[in-house]
Scaffold this motif. Structure first.
Motif, mmCIF file in Angstrom:
data_model
loop_
_atom_site.group_PDB
_atom_site.id
_atom_site.type_symbol
_atom_site.label_atom_id
_atom_site.label_comp_id
_atom_site.label_asym_id
_atom_site.label_seq_id
_atom_site.Cartn_x
_atom_site.Cartn_y
_atom_site.Cartn_z
ATOM 1 N N ASP A 18 21.140 11.043 -6.123
ATOM 2 C CA ASP A 18 20.848 12.130 -7.002
ATOM 3 C C ASP A 18 21.496 13.666 -6.254
ATOM 4 N N SER A 23 26.910 11.128 -5.313
ATOM 5 C CA SER A 23 26.331 11.379 -6.526
ATOM 6 C C SER A 23 27.901 11.581 -7.136
ATOM 7 N N SER A 24 29.170 11.854 -6.693
ATOM 8 C CA SER A 24 30.177 12.038 -7.111
ATOM 9 C C SER A 24 31.178 11.383 -6.293
ATOM 10 N N CYS A 26 34.037 12.333 -4.931
ATOM 11 C CA CYS A 26 34.812 13.561 -4.199
ATOM 12 C C CYS A 26 35.384 13.374 -2.675
ATOM 13 N N ASP A 66 29.009 18.433 -5.978
ATOM 14 C CA ASP A 66 29.806 18.733 -7.383
ATOM 15 C C ASP A 66 28.842 18.245 -8.460
ATOM 16 N N GLU A 67 28.236 17.111 -8.274
ATOM 17 C CA GLU A 67 27.350 16.398 -9.476
ATOM 18 C C GLU A 67 26.128 16.417 -8.900
ATOM 19 N N GLY A 68 25.015 16.190 -9.527
ATOM 20 C CA GLY A 68 23.744 16.262 -9.119
ATOM 21 C C GLY A 68 22.930 17.199 -8.629
ATOM 22 N N THR A 69 21.911 17.051 -8.091
ATOM 23 C CA THR A 69 20.875 17.878 -7.570
ATOM 24 C C THR A 69 21.437 18.737 -6.598
#
Length: 90
Positions: A18, A23-24, A26, A66-69
């Motif tokens: 998360d 989570s991405s 990248c 970049d994504e996630g929490t």
């Protein structure tokens, strides 16, 4: 005190689905955004220990992940404590 914070705690955050860097896509073997790979433990250690101020800045600002929490204040404190107490080598 020095040695209180173990790199495995940082690694767990980086690998968290998360809020971690996984989570991405990248910074994996295929993309290596900005030439950074964080998909293997030794690579995370190398990056975080050689450029801690860069990683702290992007984590604290919310640019990463970049994504996630976003990393919480406690997560950031753990990172600072690990680095500032001289917790090298892992």
């Amino acid at each position: 005190p020095a040695g209180t914070y173990d790199f495995s705690q940082i690694q767990a955050l980086v690998q968290d689905q998360d809020k971690g860097c996984l989570s991405s896509d990248c910074h994996n073997a295929k993309t290596q955004e900005e030439g950074i790979r964080l998909d293997a433990e030794h690579l995370v250690y190398d990056e975080f220990s050689h450029r801690p101020e860069k990683f702290y800045a992007v984590l604290a600002s919310g640019i990463m992940p970049d994504e996630g929490t976003r990393w919480s204040d406690d997560d950031l404190k753990l990172f600072r404590s690990w680095y500032c107490t001289g917790a090298f080598p892992p």
